[in-house]
Design a protein around this motif. Sequence first.
Motif, short mmCIF file in Angstrom:
data_model
loop_
_atom_site.label_atom_id
_atom_site.label_comp_id
_atom_site.label_asym_id
_atom_site.label_seq_id
_atom_site.Cartn_x
_atom_site.Cartn_y
_atom_site.Cartn_z
N ALA A 78 0.74 -1.25 0.07
CA ALA A 78 0.01 0.08 -0.03
C ALA A 78 0.74 1.19 0.02
O ALA A 78 0.63 2.36 -0.54
N ARG A 79 2.04 1.44 0.75
CA ARG A 79 2.75 2.52 0.65
C ARG A 79 3.44 2.80 -0.59
O ARG A 79 3.48 3.57 -1.18
N VAL A 80 3.82 1.55 -1.24
CA VAL A 80 4.41 2.07 -2.69
C VAL A 80 3.26 2.58 -3.43
O VAL A 80 3.47 3.55 -4.40
N LEU A 81 2.17 1.96 -3.66
CA LEU A 81 0.82 2.27 -4.34
C LEU A 81 0.56 3.81 -3.79
O LEU A 81 0.10 4.78 -4.74
N VAL A 82 0.36 4.22 -2.91
CA VAL A 82 0.24 5.50 -2.19
C VAL A 82 1.21 6.44 -2.71
O VAL A 82 0.79 7.61 -3.28
N ALA A 83 2.51 6.09 -2.66
CA ALA A 83 3.55 6.84 -3.22
C ALA A 83 3.42 7.30 -4.77
O ALA A 83 3.90 8.23 -5.16
#
Length: 198
Positions: free
Chosen positions: A53-58
């Motif tokens: 999720a952190r990668v996608l939000v970034a």
Amino acid sequence: MHDRDRRLLEAARRGDAAEVRAALDAGASVETRDEELRSPLLLAALSDHVQAARVLVAAGADPDAQDRRHDSPWLVTGVTGSVAMMRVLLPAGPDLTLRYRYGGVSVIPASERGHVAYVRAVLRETDIDVNHVNDLGWTALLEAVILGDGGRAHQEIVELLLAAGARPELADADGVTALEHAERRGFDALAALLKAAA
């Protein structure tokens, strides 16, 4: 659907953050959808894959993208109770007024399910409406009493909601208050908390 988009959806579903990044680098759309209209970020949120999720939000993923059931990445944090996921999504600016299929906001299912840490965090770290009324005519306080088990987790949630400004006098669609529901269900500890707040 392009193969790279399928690759991204599958990586998000598995929680493979490196593969999510690789699919995005290969040109996958961060907002691609599966057959249920679930976005990669929603798939990651459903299974609490925080790193993915952190990668996608970034990459700019939308925390409010809703699927056929009206679930969104932000809304499902209230169902899963994941404080870590909630905090990953907050910088993406989720719409705290977005409603799931029963017309509620994220604090309502969290209160029903006894997710104490989530309720504490979402009340402290956002300005979510603690008195939002869903399509059933229930607030988070009412759901904690009506659908909870009256145990310690739900007692803590009632305390947190009251401290955050939940209005105990707000009744359900039938005119029954949280206190009356607590008394009917024999939840003496909850009833005592609600009486003290009246």
